[in-house]
Enzyme design. Structure first.
Site, PDB file in Angstrom:
ATOM      1  N   GLN A 195      -4.144  -4.501  -4.248  1.00  0.00           N
ATOM      2  CA  GLN A 195      -3.572  -5.794  -4.606  1.00  0.00           C
ATOM      3  C   GLN A 195      -3.641  -6.749  -3.415  1.00  0.00           C
ATOM      4  OE1 GLN A 195       0.238  -4.129  -6.098  1.00  0.00           O
ATOM      5  NE2 GLN A 195      -0.194  -5.226  -7.985  1.00  0.00           N
TER       6      GLN A 195
ATOM      7  N   VAL B 201       3.111  -6.407  -1.825  1.00  0.00           N
ATOM      8  CA  VAL B 201       2.500  -5.988  -3.081  1.00  0.00           C
ATOM      9  C   VAL B 201       2.620  -4.471  -3.149  1.00  0.00           C
ATOM     10  CG1 VAL B 201       0.906  -7.922  -3.362  1.00  0.00           C
ATOM     11  CG2 VAL B 201       0.218  -5.959  -1.982  1.00  0.00           C
ATOM     12  N   SER B 202       2.412  -3.922  -4.327  1.00  0.00           N
ATOM     13  CA  SER B 202       2.718  -2.505  -4.531  1.00  0.00           C
ATOM     14  C   SER B 202       1.627  -1.542  -4.099  1.00  0.00           C
ATOM     15  CB  SER B 202       3.055  -2.256  -6.011  1.00  0.00           C
ATOM     16  OG  SER B 202       4.200  -2.998  -6.379  1.00  0.00           O
ATOM     17  N   SER B 203       0.371  -1.993  -4.074  1.00  0.00           N
ATOM     18  CA  SER B 203      -0.706  -1.054  -3.762  1.00  0.00           C
ATOM     19  C   SER B 203      -1.780  -1.700  -2.902  1.00  0.00           C
ATOM     20  CB  SER B 203      -1.341  -0.513  -5.054  1.00  0.00           C
ATOM     21  OG  SER B 203      -1.927  -1.565  -5.790  1.00  0.00           O
TER      22      SER B 203
END
Length: 210
Positions: A18, A13-15
């Site tokens: 998340q 996931v990007s961050s």
């Protein structure tokens, strides 16, 4: 003699805020499909970065004949096409292949073919992969542009307060680094990039001097 199909699963996931839980089903699906899952690599970092610790660790761990499984190709890469192809080449150089939904896998047909047919099948496989990688990058660029436009509108209306720092990630990085971990080890354990560790640690050192 039964051949053991070995897979390594990459979840991203990007961050930090998340959740990877939605992607966890991939592990069970891989096992149900007959794969032995050698390892699972979980990462919270942008797919537009090439210095993701868990991704690099996975590539380092790959053995000939193994398969890399991910939810979608954009979990592997949102890099510009040239860099994305280098990433895929690094996976292939280890003798491994990708198994990602939405990308037809012609590897077995290619291996069984000879001459012109082999060249054509390999060309088709490469073309399909390039298209998927470019779509992943285009989607990233579109999202970033919409975000920029939203920020501009919010600034114009006096409602934009800037991005809030990820305090949990910062605390984890500082704790690991203060405990004697190297930058690379801190990045791997915290699930962030090396550059993020350097930035957070530099900010912490500057703050201590004030």
């Amino acid at each position: 003699m039964t051949t053991l199909n070995v897979a390594r699963v990459y979840l991203r996931v990007s961050s930090e805020d998340q959740d990877l839980q939605r992607q966890e089903a991939i592990i069970g699906n891989a096992r149900e499909s007959g794969y032995y899952v050698a390892a699972v690599y979980r990462e919270k970092a942008s797919g537009a970065r090439s210095d993701r610790p868990e991704l690099l660790r996975m590539i380092e761990d790959l053995q000939p004949g193994e398969v890399v499984i991910a939810e979608k190709i954009d979990r592997i890469s949102r890099l510009p096409l040239v860099e994305a192809e280098k990433l895929v080449d690094a996976i292939r150089a280890k003798g491994a292949r990708l198994a990602v939904p939405g990308i037809v896998d012609l590897s077995q047909l290619t291996e069984a073919s000879r001459g012109v047919a082999k060249v054509v099948l390999q060309g088709v496989q490469d073309m399909l992969l390039r298209v998927a990688l470019q779509i992943a990058r285009d989607d990233f660029e579109d999202r970033r542009e919409r975000q920029r436009q939203g920020i501009d509108l919010a600034k114009g209306a006096g409602r934009y307060a800037g991005r809030k720092p990820d305090t949990k990630m910062h605390e984890r990085v500082i704790a690991l680094k203060s405990g004697g971990c190297s930058i690379a080890e801190t990045a791997r354990l915290a699930g962030v990039s090396v550059s993020q560790v350097k930035r957070v640690w530099a900010q912490n050192q500057t703050k201590d001097k004030v």
